[in-house]
Design a protein around this motif. Sequence first.
Motif, short mmCIF file in Angstrom:
data_model
loop_
_atom_site.label_atom_id
_atom_site.label_comp_id
_atom_site.label_asym_id
_atom_site.label_seq_id
_atom_site.Cartn_x
_atom_site.Cartn_y
_atom_site.Cartn_z
N TRP A 1 19.72 16.24 28.05
CA TRP A 1 19.88 16.60 26.63
C TRP A 1 19.53 15.42 25.72
CZ3 TRP A 1 23.69 14.79 23.09
CH2 TRP A 1 23.75 15.50 21.88
N HIS B 1 19.85 11.32 20.33
CA HIS B 1 21.09 11.80 19.71
C HIS B 1 22.13 10.67 19.60
CE1 HIS B 1 19.56 15.74 21.43
NE2 HIS B 1 19.67 15.98 20.14
N ASN C 1 19.42 22.36 11.55
CA ASN C 1 18.45 22.56 12.63
C ASN C 1 17.61 23.82 12.39
OD1 ASN C 1 17.13 22.35 15.03
ND2 ASN C 1 18.97 22.37 16.33
N TYR D 1 11.98 17.83 15.21
CA TYR D 1 13.39 17.78 15.58
C TYR D 1 13.88 16.34 15.78
CZ TYR D 1 17.69 18.27 18.20
OH TYR D 1 19.00 18.15 18.61
N LYS E 1 21.22 31.86 16.49
CA LYS E 1 20.51 30.73 17.08
C LYS E 1 21.24 29.40 16.86
CE LYS E 1 17.20 27.32 16.79
NZ LYS E 1 16.74 26.32 15.85
N PHE F 1 18.08 30.20 22.50
CA PHE F 1 18.15 30.04 21.05
C PHE F 1 16.84 30.58 20.47
CE2 PHE F 1 19.94 26.29 23.30
CZ PHE F 1 21.19 26.85 23.44
N ASP G 1 14.12 31.06 18.54
CA ASP G 1 13.42 30.54 17.36
C ASP G 1 11.91 30.68 17.57
OD1 ASP G 1 13.09 28.42 19.17
OD2 ASP G 1 14.59 27.17 18.22
N TYR G 2 11.14 29.67 17.23
CA TYR G 2 9.69 29.90 17.35
C TYR G 2 9.04 29.18 18.53
CZ TYR G 2 9.76 25.59 14.50
OH TYR G 2 10.02 24.34 14.03
N ARG G 3 9.66 28.12 19.04
CA ARG G 3 9.01 27.35 20.10
C ARG G 3 9.03 28.08 21.45
NH1 ARG G 3 5.98 24.45 18.15
NH2 ARG G 3 7.18 22.76 17.26
N ASP H 1 16.39 27.64 28.53
CA ASP H 1 15.91 27.38 27.16
C ASP H 1 15.49 25.92 27.01
OD1 ASP H 1 16.76 26.10 24.41
OD2 ASP H 1 16.22 28.17 23.95
N TRP H 2 16.33 25.02 27.42
CA TRP H 2 16.02 23.59 27.24
C TRP H 2 14.75 23.21 27.99
CZ3 TRP H 2 21.67 21.31 27.74
CH2 TRP H 2 22.33 21.53 26.52
N TRP I 1 11.84 24.75 26.06
CA TRP I 1 11.65 24.04 24.78
C TRP I 1 10.99 22.68 25.01
CZ3 TRP I 1 13.39 19.53 22.30
CH2 TRP I 1 13.12 19.47 20.93
N GLN I 2 11.49 21.98 26.04
CA GLN I 2 10.90 20.66 26.29
C GLN I 2 9.46 20.77 26.79
OE1 GLN I 2 13.36 17.77 28.19
NE2 GLN I 2 14.93 17.94 26.60
N GLU J 1 7.46 21.17 23.73
CA GLU J 1 7.27 19.92 22.99
C GLU J 1 6.13 19.10 23.60
OE1 GLU J 1 9.36 18.78 20.03
OE2 GLU J 1 9.13 20.94 20.24
#
Length: 378
Positions: A93, A99, A120, A133, A252, A282, A284-286, A346-347, A350-351, A354
């Motif tokens: 994370w 973070h 966010n 982000y 989300k 979550f 969203d768009y990614r 999801d993570w 998402w990664q 990215e």
Amino acid sequence: MGERKLRKTDVAIGWLEGVGKGVATMFDFTKVSGNGKTEEKKATMLPDAISPTMNVRRTARDIMDGAKHVTIKRDKLEDIVKKEGMKVKLTEWNEGGIHYLSPTSPEKTALYVLVLDCMNFCFWPSHNSLLQYHHLSTSLKTLAEASDGEDEEEESFRFHPKKLAEIEESFFTEELDPLLPPGVTMPSKKERVHLLRELGSSLLYRHGGKAMNMIEKSENSADKLVDIIVRDLPGFRDEAIDLDGRRRFFYKRAQIAVADLWAALGRVGMVDFKDIGSLTTFADYRVPQVLRHEGGLEYSKELAKVVDKMTVLPAGCRMELEIRAATIVAVDEMARKAGVKAVEMDWWIWQAGERMIEKGEGGKGQILNHHRVRTVYY
Ligand SMILES: Nc1nc2c(c(CN[C@H]3C=C[C@H](O)[C@@H]3O)cn2[C@@H]2O[C@H](COP(=O)(O)O)[C@@H](O)[C@H]2O)c(=O)[nH]1
């Protein structure tokens, strides 16, 4: 959790165990299926009719039953999960230290996460914003560290509820924008001011001025914490009424806040959400962008044209709802196939996204464009 106060030694031990190991080594990642787990979920989640995560799944299934613009390609989902180099390796994370994690105070860590997830949303580039982000998470981290004294109760902490409740637009123009890369500014400042004030005021008047009080009321249930957040913080109520008058739920930012709290505070033993598997992706768009690019989602000709040409869709329109619903159903199926929780899947997606967008978007050999909706929800 409960009455137990965190000692500095606890933090040190939890932190040392967590350093460099990734989230996967820090938490119980037992498979979502299995009787024990099912009973545990029943014991902690809210009843079906009022469970926010159940409402999100019901929404997604309902919308997909009559979907016109988005098709889930189930065989492709399987391929993505299996694909060489895209095996589910659970992501850290806090990769790259993007973070803020207080070395001594769970309260400050929790406030940081809630502030982050209050804002966010709406990152996609427009003529006047190239916000990403990690710009947001690291600039907030700098502000947190700059005001981070020894005392847990300290009101000088930048994200203390009293300060949040009185925040002005100057917070962005004078404090946050200067920490962003040159030429990057925070869009929708007025909306963000209101969301931060709402967070500060709600913590002060509903939770005794402490984020940890709010979190403890969830009794270690991710589902209940989503419920508390959407009840007490209206800005997190990511709901829509569709053209047929039906309520649609996505939540989300509320769900990502709970997942972030789990990742940030679980490592020091301050939360242990037994039903973390109840969270959905979550939406969203990614994530849909990656799934479409990889063939797991297929768009109708009409929708493909809109998305590829970067036409902005009205919030709550059928196309948007179908993209979000398909994302939730598809990620649940991928998570099941991979034997992980939706939040982990999801993570990972998402990664992966990215990394893909580093090579650009919408061009030849690049990832396809994502859909565009102006909204405070994602
Ligand atoms: N579905 C999903 N969406 C996520 C995140 C995160 C970050 N989560 C942290 C937790 C674990 C991860 O490893 C991250 O460290 C941000 N976003 C969304 O992306 C958009 C920004 O994108 P870009 O413009 O490229 O920076 C914006 O809408 C933002 O809300 C996630 O995890 N899942």
